[in-house]
Design a protein around this motif. Structure first.
Motif: not given
Length: 452
Positions: A84-89, A94-95, A164-165, A175-180
């Motif tokens: 979820s964090a990787a998708a919404t980032s 988030g903050i 994480m987000q 990097s985001k796609m790799i984490v996801a």
């Protein structure tokens, strides 16, 4: 007079913001809401609460203990939090660090401390929500041990996801796609029954690898998005039909494009565009070659399984020879343009590797139909990719030297040995261990070996 602490200033700022938003809500209320309608709506809501209370009592009796089957899936929550964090980032930090907090950070107030207060405030609100909704629901659906486990992992997963987000927001889209993708792969292994401890260890390694380096926060993008999200009050926007948006578009595709801006002006991209135009003119050759190669891999082994040992090397050779033959037309493709060898080869090889994707898919499909194990197919696919990556590069190097009338030494034995090992690897995967030994040159330079 002593300077105010960061916390007191932060508290004052939040109070002023809440007061200002409350005043906007009041103004909207007086502008569009009828008090008589609000009175009757309130009576209707109270009436519905009484009806809902009786219905809820019956529902609780019906659902008591019915959720025991979901209790074991509590350990999936950390994986879901990272996905979820990787998708919404891509679109949300988030903050809610807005321009007001940024201005405070220019004064003698720590930006890191302001971020900590924002993080804790959001976490405390989430804890209250968990205690009000998921905990009572869990106690109804499951045993108290399972409910406590779910709530405990929720309390652990939410701050992990929020942290994480925020970190991923300033990283590159790759990097985001790799984490996801990696977290999704670990989730799949969880459902396949792999030990949870090992998967959590892999999750920890993933987090450490991606956050050992310090990345500069994209404060401008953070401020633009958070200001719009804080002041875009849904109820006010619904009645007034005025939606507050960031000054720039920060969608997923826009964020990826922003990271890649300027790529159209690189030499390699220019060569790639030229090759793309050439491939369109040679479409008849390409559309005959790729389906033919796929059919060689699929059709014959469907009738005689062991023939895949021969059809796989044949298909690879056919594809590489056609790719090398198309590259021989490089002089006609670029005409009088200056030729930068490395960019020309790398841009061509990129398209050549993309053209191999149907071949890989065909190989995986036929092996699945023939009942080969996933481990063996994985080993075979890795060996094929390694061989093609090295050998196709060598083929294109040779074709370029042929065009430039240069002498070179062709080590055909390496190619033949690699193809034989790939075919034998279809019979038994242990033969694939010899592929790296024949495709790489150990103990000597990997450059061109010219004959003067």
């Amino acid at each position: 007079m002593e300077p105010m602490t960061t916390y007191s200033v932060y508290k004052w700022l939040r109070k002023k913001r809440r007061k200002k938003k409350f005043n906007i809500y009041i103004q909207t209320y007086h502008m569009v809401v009828d008090p008589v309608m609000v009175f009757y709506s309130g009576l209707f809501v109270i009436f519905c609460l009484f009806i809902g209370f009786d219905w809820l009592q019956e529902l609780i009796t019906l659902l008591d203990g019915r959720g025991s089957f979901i209790a074991p899936y509590a350990f999936f929550l950390p994986f879901l939090a990272i996905i979820s964090a990787a998708a919404t980032s891509f679109t949300d930090p988030g903050i809610r660090f807005t321009s007001s907090e940024l201005q405070l950070s220019f004064l003698p107030h720590s930006r890191k401390r302001l971020l900590t207060y924002l993080f804790l405030e959001k976490f405390i609100v989430q804890v209250l929500i968990i205690m009000v909704v998921p905990l009572p629901l869990g106690l109804v659906l499951m045993s108290w041990e399972a409910a406590v486990l779910w709530v405990s992992l929720l309390l652990f997963s939410y701050p992990l996801s929020l942290w994480m987000q925020w970190k991923l927001f300033s990283l590159s889209p790759i990097s985001k796609m790799i984490v996801a993708l990696l977290s999704s792969a670990l989730s799949a292994l969880y459902f396949l029954g792999y030990p949870v401890i090992l998967l959590y260890l892999g999750l920890c390694v993933l987090i450490v690898v991606f956050f050992m380096r310090e990345e500069e926060v994209d404060w401008g993008r953070v401020i633009d998005i958070n200001d719009a999200r804080v002041w875009n009050m849904w109820l006010v926007g619904y009645f007034t039909e005025v939606n507050i948006k960031p000054p720039k578009k920060y969608g997923i595709t826009k964020s990826i494009w922003k990271k890649k801006r300027g790529r159209h002006y690189t030499v390699q991209h220019l060569y790639g565009r030229i090759w793309m135009g050439y491939f369109q003119k040679s479409a008849d050759v390409i559309w005959k070659t790729i389906p033919t190669v796929c059919l060689i891999i699929i059709v014959i082994p469907m009738r005689v399984e062991w023939m895949l040992m021969f059809t796989l090397p044949i298909a690879i050779v056919v594809y590489q020879e056609v790719a090398g033959g198309l590259f021989l037309d490089v002089e006609n493709v670029f005409h009088s343009l200056p030729l930068e060898e490395e960019s020309c080869k790398s841009s061509y090889l990129k398209w050549a590797y993309i053209g191999l994707l149907p071949v890989f898919i065909s190989f995986i499909s036929i092996q699945t139909v023939l009942g080969e194990s996933l481990v063996a197919v994985g080993m075979q696919l890795i060996a094929i990719i390694l061989f093609v990556y090295v050998d196709l590069t060598r083929v294109i190097d040779e074709r370029l030297m042929m065009v430039q009338k240069e002498n070179f030494y062709r080590e055909e034995w390496r190619r033949v040995a690699g193809l034989v090992l790939l075919g034998a690897g279809v019979y038994h995967p242990l033969f694939l261990l010899g592929v790296p030994l024949v495709v790489f040159k150990f103990g000597r330079s990997g450059g061109r070996e010219l004959i003067s």
